[in-house]
Design an enzyme around this catalytic site. Structure first.
Site, PDB file in Angstrom:
ATOM      1  N   SER A 145       0.847  -1.188   0.000  1.00 49.52           N
ATOM      2  CA  SER A 145       0.000   0.000   0.000  1.00 49.52           C
ATOM      3  C   SER A 145       0.886   1.243   0.000  1.00 49.52           C
ATOM      4  O   SER A 145       1.984   1.226  -0.553  1.00 49.52           O
ATOM      5  CB  SER A 145      -0.941  -0.029   1.211  1.00 49.52           C
ATOM      6  N   TYR A 160      -4.663   7.493  -7.242  1.00 53.48           N
ATOM      7  CA  TYR A 160      -3.713   6.716  -6.449  1.00 53.48           C
ATOM      8  C   TYR A 160      -4.188   6.556  -5.008  1.00 53.48           C
ATOM      9  O   TYR A 160      -4.203   5.433  -4.461  1.00 53.48           O
ATOM     10  CB  TYR A 160      -2.336   7.378  -6.480  1.00 53.48           C
ATOM     11  N   LYS A 164      -5.240   2.934  -3.147  1.00 50.61           N
ATOM     12  CA  LYS A 164      -4.542   2.369  -1.998  1.00 50.61           C
ATOM     13  C   LYS A 164      -5.440   2.304  -0.766  1.00 50.61           C
ATOM     14  O   LYS A 164      -5.340   1.357   0.039  1.00 50.61           O
ATOM     15  CB  LYS A 164      -3.267   3.175  -1.705  1.00 50.61           C
ATOM     16  N   VAL A 193      10.599   5.504  -1.381  1.00 46.08           N
ATOM     17  CA  VAL A 193      11.699   4.851  -2.084  1.00 46.08           C
ATOM     18  C   VAL A 193      11.935   5.520  -3.438  1.00 46.08           C
ATOM     19  O   VAL A 193      10.989   5.880  -4.144  1.00 46.08           O
ATOM     20  CB  VAL A 193      11.401   3.350  -2.279  1.00 46.08           C
TER      21      VAL A 193
END
Length: 276
Positions: A145, A160, A164, A193
């Site tokens: 998620s 988005y 999620k 990330v």
């Protein structure tokens, strides 16, 4: 904990396993003994992951598939089970960020495709592989998620965030069905990330003249900090598939020492509903 995880004899399916986080998770599962089926649309990316796993002495097979097509997912199930055996572990990591635009300006097809990839595809794969896990009385489902599903709503990313948030609730409902079965389902925020999705957001925000300051600030922050390392998300997956996490079910989990402070998700219910 992950150094004590022994997955020999297990089969794992990792979606989005051709690059980024999915690749890191596939490599980690293989390194701890699991045979890994990696799947995504790109056969070339899957080949790279399979070769990395093989070079490290692990076992991997690649299965290109369109995970938003129920028929293709059924073919994936049949092929994986025939060639590798019924999976014990399912990691749904494939995802896209989708449009950065106001609702009235979005391409409807792109908006819907975001939900198909991020929410409907995990349902398809779970539906396909869950039966065998229940029959064995052991299984682990990990859905990737995002903290975006817990942030206060903002403009420009309804696709988005909705996808999620829906994935979170699907996983909670699934976990309630699985309670006591030996199979668990959880969602994770893998960290902020610096992946291909980060680059996609950078490029889209860079083309916008209004409404993108928040995205540009996030892109810059991840760039300057280097972002959370992918191996932390892989470590979290390893912990979740271990026997030590057998009682962890229906939770939203964060990597260790994440750059972003963990946000409360949900806790124990306060009590029975009044009609029950």
């Amino acid at each position: 904990m992950s150094n004590r995880v022994d997955l020999h004899g297990k089969v794992a399916v990792v979606t989005g396993g051709g690059r980024g986080l999915g690749q890191a998770m596939a490599l980690a599962l293989a390194a701890h003994g699991s045979a890994v089926a990696v799947t995504a649309r790109s056969a070339d990316q899957l080949l790279a992951t399979a070769e990395l796993i093989a070079a490290a002495g692990g076992v991997a097979r690649r299965f290109p598939a369109n995970l938003t097509d129920a028929g293709d997912v059924q073919r994936l199930k049949d092929t994986v089970e025939r060639e590798m055996g019924a999976p014990d572990i399912l990691v749904n990591c494939a995802g896209v960020f989708g449009p950065i635009a106001l609702v009235q300006d979005c391409d409807p097809a792109e908006w819907v495709d975001t939900l198909m990839i991020n929410t409907v595809a995990p349902y398809f794969t779970t539906h396909a592989f869950l039966g065998a896990m229940l029959a064995r009385g052991w299984g682990r489902i990990v859905n990737v998620s995002s903290a975006a599903s817990l942030h206060p709503p903002g403009g420009y990313n309804t696709a988005y965030a909705t996808s999620k948030a829906a994935l979170n609730h699907f996983t909670r409902g699934l976990a309630a069905e699985l309670d006591g079965s030996g199979v668990t389902a959880n969602v994770i925020h893998p960290g902020d990330v610096k992946t291909e999705m980060w680059a996609d957001i950078r490029d889209k925000a860079g083309r916008m003249t209004a409404g993108a300051d928040g995205y540009r600030n996030w892109v810059k922050w991840v760039d300057e900090t280097g972002g959370d390392p992918p191996h932390k998300a892989a470590e979290l997956v390893l912990n979740l598939v271990s026997d030590a996490s057998a009682s962890v079910n229906g939770k939203f989990l964060w990597i260790a020492d994440s750059l972003q402070k963990p946000i409360p998700s949900w806790g124990d219910e306060s009590g029975p509903l009044p009609w029950n």
